[in-house]
Write a protein that holds these residues in place. Structure first.
Motif, PDB file in Angstrom:
ATOM      1  N   ASP A 184      19.178 -13.615  -7.054  1.00 30.76           N
ATOM      2  CA  ASP A 184      19.622 -12.347  -6.387  1.00 30.76           C
ATOM      3  C   ASP A 184      18.538 -10.962  -7.080  1.00 30.76           C
ATOM      4  O   ASP A 184      18.742  -9.920  -7.055  1.00 30.76           O
ATOM      5  N   HIS A 194      13.806 -11.537  -3.371  1.00 31.17           N
ATOM      6  CA  HIS A 194      13.705 -11.185  -1.870  1.00 31.17           C
ATOM      7  C   HIS A 194      12.534 -11.194  -1.404  1.00 31.17           C
ATOM      8  O   HIS A 194      12.563 -11.430  -0.118  1.00 31.17           O
ATOM      9  N   LYS A 218      18.465  -2.927  -7.410  1.00 28.33           N
ATOM     10  CA  LYS A 218      19.188  -3.641  -6.239  1.00 28.33           C
ATOM     11  C   LYS A 218      20.009  -2.729  -5.398  1.00 28.33           C
ATOM     12  O   LYS A 218      20.193  -3.072  -4.339  1.00 28.33           O
ATOM     13  N   GLN A 252      19.643  -2.413  -1.321  1.00 31.47           N
ATOM     14  CA  GLN A 252      20.411  -2.465  -0.323  1.00 31.47           C
ATOM     15  C   GLN A 252      20.587  -1.321   0.672  1.00 31.47           C
ATOM     16  O   GLN A 252      20.862  -1.469   1.691  1.00 31.47           O
ATOM     17  N   VAL A 271      21.643 -10.498   1.941  1.00 34.27           N
ATOM     18  CA  VAL A 271      21.564 -10.321   0.565  1.00 34.27           C
ATOM     19  C   VAL A 271      23.082  -9.483   0.185  1.00 34.27           C
ATOM     20  O   VAL A 271      23.120  -8.574   0.703  1.00 34.27           O
ATOM     21  N   PRO A 286      25.238  -5.823  -4.892  1.00 35.13           N
ATOM     22  CA  PRO A 286      25.557  -6.013  -6.423  1.00 35.13           C
ATOM     23  C   PRO A 286      26.910  -5.621  -6.758  1.00 35.13           C
ATOM     24  O   PRO A 286      27.401  -4.563  -6.205  1.00 35.13           O
TER      25      PRO A 286
END
Length: 513
Positions: free
Chosen positions: A94, A99, A229, A233, A242, A245
């Motif tokens: 993650d 990514h 994170k 998003q 993904v 978080p």
């Protein structure tokens, strides 16, 4: 900037960096062979880290806007062979940098498919299917530009913003232009464009993985990556899913020790320490901080504010945002939030606002099925002093389509209209909870996806979760496509066929009934 970058890296031997630059320049200019360069590297430099190359680029090389495009990464990799570890770092699944690597891996597979298809006679539907996937990749660049580059700037490494951004946009535009050639049936030009797209994309991925990502891991802290994170998003991902978080940031409380407690005590002295429900005096009333934030979140326009020092201080966090934003832009120089090709326009606006020569600048963008209006205002205080720039942006597609007059109250999704009633005119009746009624719509190949999603909002998420190509519906590009895409278009582009898409939509609708 030089010392700032140095502060965030292990100790840098400047004499070694200078020798590295000299050997690199001699080899790239053809003055010495690769064998001679390797001999000099062994004698004068030794082991090199990726962030050493980034540091040399940032501090010792003159800047050029197209340098990232011009630099031959293969020559750099050949020169560093045996002196620098190019292996991919082991990262948690993650991790934001993981990514980027995953997206590159998927893009490499797509480029192999491009190389395979160019060998055969052009079949349009095959290429449309492939390009629907390729056109996701620019989301990868959006995250870099809005998430990664701002953090690197804060650590003194601003070269990606000033040079790599141009390369990002070049490839984005090449993919977009090639897709248009495909739609226009310009087959020969379309096929000819593929080689450049392949070469440029692979070259940029090598630059990312050889220097950008390893240097980011050296400069950016684990806490900063964790915080990144949430912004990632907001913007989205290309090709991959993904999970959101689960960590949350907690605000300091009244019991917080140290500086936060001192600050809270100071604010309390002036009546500003009671939290989100404390009413604040605004020019024409009193609002709590919670109310102010809710107002900004529900404005039908996007707003950004840049202060007199040309630093981004605020943007409204709306669900209907026209272009992606990330909180990493806060505190960033406004010129670093724009592609290099438009920075001169940004500077001109600020300069003319600051001098008082101008007070407003407006732009509009016509996209297929979408009209975007952008306006900038000079912000001045009561004494006329320049205090910053306010940007307002709005998707005006619906507004432009309005005709005639509407003087009757009409609720979205209602079948009939009725005159608006005043409290005196309305008949007395028992109070009841208002209900939103959404009419059923006929699902045919000609039905627009936008109409389906307006009537049944949950269907978009359902399609995106069930079939990978529909992930695009939730991206900024998908927003543009939705303005005119029909179920027939969706069936053709996804490869599912219109009948299958209709079945999937009806099944998704039925889930909520």
């Amino acid at each position: 900037m030089t010392n700032k970058m140095k502060d965030h890296l292990p100790k840098i031997d400047m004499e070694k960096m200078q020798r590295l630059l000299e050997i690199e320049n001699q080899y790239e200019s053809g003055q010495i062979s690769l064998e001679e360069a390797h001999k000099l590297m062994r004698e004068k430099v030794g082991t090199v880290r990726p962030y050493h190359l980034a540091y040399v680029e940032q501090t010792l090389k003159p800047e050029s806007e197209d340098e990232c495009i011009r630099v031959d990464m293969r020559k750099v990799i050949d020169l560093m062979d045996g002196f620098m570890d190019n292996s991919r770092p082991e990262l948690p699944a993650d991790h934001p940098i993981a990514h980027y690597y995953k997206e590159n891996d998927e893009m490499r597979k797509l480029l192999l498919s491009v190389e395979d298809l160019v060998q055969y006679p052009l079949i349009k539907n095959q290429w449309l299917e492939l390009y629907d996937k390729l056109r996701e990749y620019p989301i990868h660049y959006q995250r870099k530009q809005n998430q990664l580059y701002p953090l690197l700037e804060k650590k003194g490494f601003d070269r990606p913003t000033t040079t790599m951004w141009n390369f990002d946009d070049l490839i984005r535009d090449e993919i977009k232009a090639a897709y248009q050639l495909l739609l226009d049936d310009k087959d020969d030009e379309f096929i000819a464009a593929q080689q450049e797209i392949i070469a440029h994309t692979r070259d940029l991925m090598e630059k990312e993985e050889t220097i950008l990502y390893p240097t980011s891991l050296a400069l950016i802290t684990p806490a900063e990556f964790e915080d990144m994170k949430h912004g990632d998003q907001e913007i989205g991902f290309a090709f991959i899913d993904v999970a959101k978080p689960t960590t949350t940031t907690t605000a300091p409380t009244a019991s917080t020790d140290g500086f936060a407690a001192d600050l809270q005590a100071l604010l309390s002295k002036y009546g500003y320490a009671a939290g989100p429900q404390q009413e604040l005096d605004v020019t024409t009333g009193k609002l709590t901080l919670e109310q102010i934030n809710l107002i900004y979140q529900h404005l039908p326009v996007d707003i950004s504010f840049v202060d007199e020092n040309e630093l981004v201080k605020f943007y409204s966090d709306t669900d209907h945002r026209v272009f992606p934003r990330s909180k990493n832009v806060i505190g960033r120089k406004v010129e670093n939030c724009h592609p290099r090709k438009s920075v001169h326009i940004v500077k001109e606006i600020v300069e003319k606002f600051r001098s008082g020569e101008q007070s407003k600048a407006e732009f509009w963008i016509n996209k297929p099925g979408m009209f975007i209006y952008i306006i900038y205002f000079a912000v001045r205080d009561a004494q006329g002093r320049f205090r910053g720039v306010l940007e307002m942006m709005q998707d005006c597609t619906h507004i432009r389509a309005l005709e005639g007059s509407q003087t009757l109250l009409t609720w979205a999704g209602k079948d009939e209209e009725k005159p608006a009633e005043t409290a005196e005119q309305a008949p007395e009746k028992e109070e009841e909870t208002p209900k939103t009624v959404i009419k059923d719509i006929e699902i045919t190949p000609e039905t627009r996806l936008a109409d389906v999603f307006e009537a049944y909002p949950h269907v978009k998420d359902e399609l995106a979760s069930r079939y990978l190509p529909f992930k695009m519906l939730k991206t900024p590009l998908g927003k543009i496509m939705l303005k005119k895409a029909t179920i027939h278009d969706a069936g053709e582009r996804s490869g599912l066929g219109e009948k299958t898409v209709i079945i999937m939509i009806k099944e998704a609708i039925a889930k909520k009934k």
